[in-house]
Motif scaffolding. Structure first.
Motif: not given
Ligand code: NAG
Ligand code: NAG
Ligand code: NAG
Ligand code: NAG
Ligand code: NAG
Length: 279
Positions: A207-210, A175-179
């Motif tokens: 990091p920050y995926a969600f 799950i990429p960052s800011y996905a």
């Protein structure tokens, strides 16, 4: 004589009323129109509230690549003048051998739910495929596809009004960052849980995926390959008003107490975190 004629008129009126619910079979064949389709999430989780209306849905089932042109022609030629006529509860693509869903194949139809089930080869969706229905889709559900994390940026972020995302048994590895950027999204299921056979290859959450999911309150992650999270995997954007509980449900064999770096769960800002860990 009179009685005979009026019963014919009655039969004609009845037939017309039934047809008004669904388009004529011949006009959408090889797809069909049905009144009720069970959701994928309902099959995979007992934590699912039924929100669909179930009036009429389009089901495209057991199709091969040879059917693509035919489906496209049928939906492009379908004349449905009012917005109500064009709107369906669900679009279900089931047991097809399609590798790709081409551009604009479903014409001007709009859907509340998009659901792909058992399309093992399905790897890409053209970014224009759902252009007409972007704002209408509230539920996105897949089971047994070959979709990868590319779907987040190419398709999912076009659906700005999504409330639920369910993606089970696919090829998402990270799950990429800011996905995710769906500001109304409430629930997210990734991977088969609850002891069901799964092949989810998910092995990292950036990091920050969600980060941009201010309304998220339920997250299920089920995979055997995720060993360790990042400190900021669950970091969320600050939102003063989001005081509700955030339930995270983890399933799979890889989890241990080392999976959660120190502070990783304090990144959920003011929300209370409620965790369930199942194997
Ligand atoms: C969901 O709601 C619809 C309409 O109220 C109903 O017909 C259907 O059976 C419900 N499905 C489930 C799984 O509860
Ligand atoms: C979609 O709607 C537009 C405008 O309402 C119309 O011009 C176009 O022909 C429609 N396309 C299809 C495939 O129905
Ligand atoms: C679709 O595929 C699944 C998994 O292979 C299978 O269990 C199911 O019976 C199939 N459904 C239909 C309608 O062919
Ligand atoms: C799934 O997609 C990958 C590319 O992303 C491809 O290499 C692989 O062959 C696909 N698998 C199936 C079953 O289509
Ligand atoms: C998930 O995928 C695996 C491997 O392809 C398969 O054996 C299993 O039946 C799938 N699970 C479901 C619930 O379809």
């Amino acid at each position: 004589m009179f009685c005979y004629q009026s019963s014919i008129i009655l039969v004609v009126i009845l037939l017309w009323k039934i047809d008004a619910e669904c388009p004529l079979t011949i006009s959408i064949n090889p797809c069909s129109c049905v009144t009720h389709v069970p959701t994928v999430t309902h099959q995979a989780s007992d934590n699912y509230r039924n929100t669909s209306i179930y009036k009429r849905s389009i089901v495209c089932e057991k199709l091969t690549n040879n059917d693509i042109i035919n489906v496209q022609t049928k939906f492009m030629n379908l004349v449905l003048t009012s917005m109500e006529d064009r709107h369906f509860d669900a679009l279900v693509l089931r047991n097809t051998t399609w590798k790709e869903i081409p551009s604009n194949i479903f014409g001007n139809l709009t859907f509340l739910r998009i659901q792909f089930e058992h399309n093992q080869y399905l790897s890409t969706i053209h970014p224009d495929t759902f252009r007409n229905t972007n704002e209408y889709v509230k539920h996105f559900e897949t089971l047994n596809t070959n979709l990868s994390e590319l779907i987040f940026s190419t398709i999912l972020n076009q659906f700005i009004n999504l409330i639920d995302i369910t993606m089970l048994n696919d090829s998402i590895k990270t799950i990429p960052s800011y996905a995710f950027r769906q500001r109304k999204l409430e629930r997210l299921w990734l991977g088969m849980g609850y002891g069901l056979t799964g092949k989810q290859p998910l092995k990292s959450i950036a990091p920050y995926a969600f980060y941009y999911l201010p309304k998220l309150y339920f997250l299920q992650i089920a995979t055997d390959y995720l060993i360790e999270l990042h400190k900021y995997s669950f970091a969320l954007e600050t939102f003063g008003e989001s005081m509700f509980t955030f339930e995270m449900d983890f399933a799979g064999n890889g989890w241990s107490s080392n999976s959660f770096p120190l502070m990783s769960l304090t990144q959920c800002r003011s929300r209370q975190v409620f965790m369930i860990h199942q194997i």
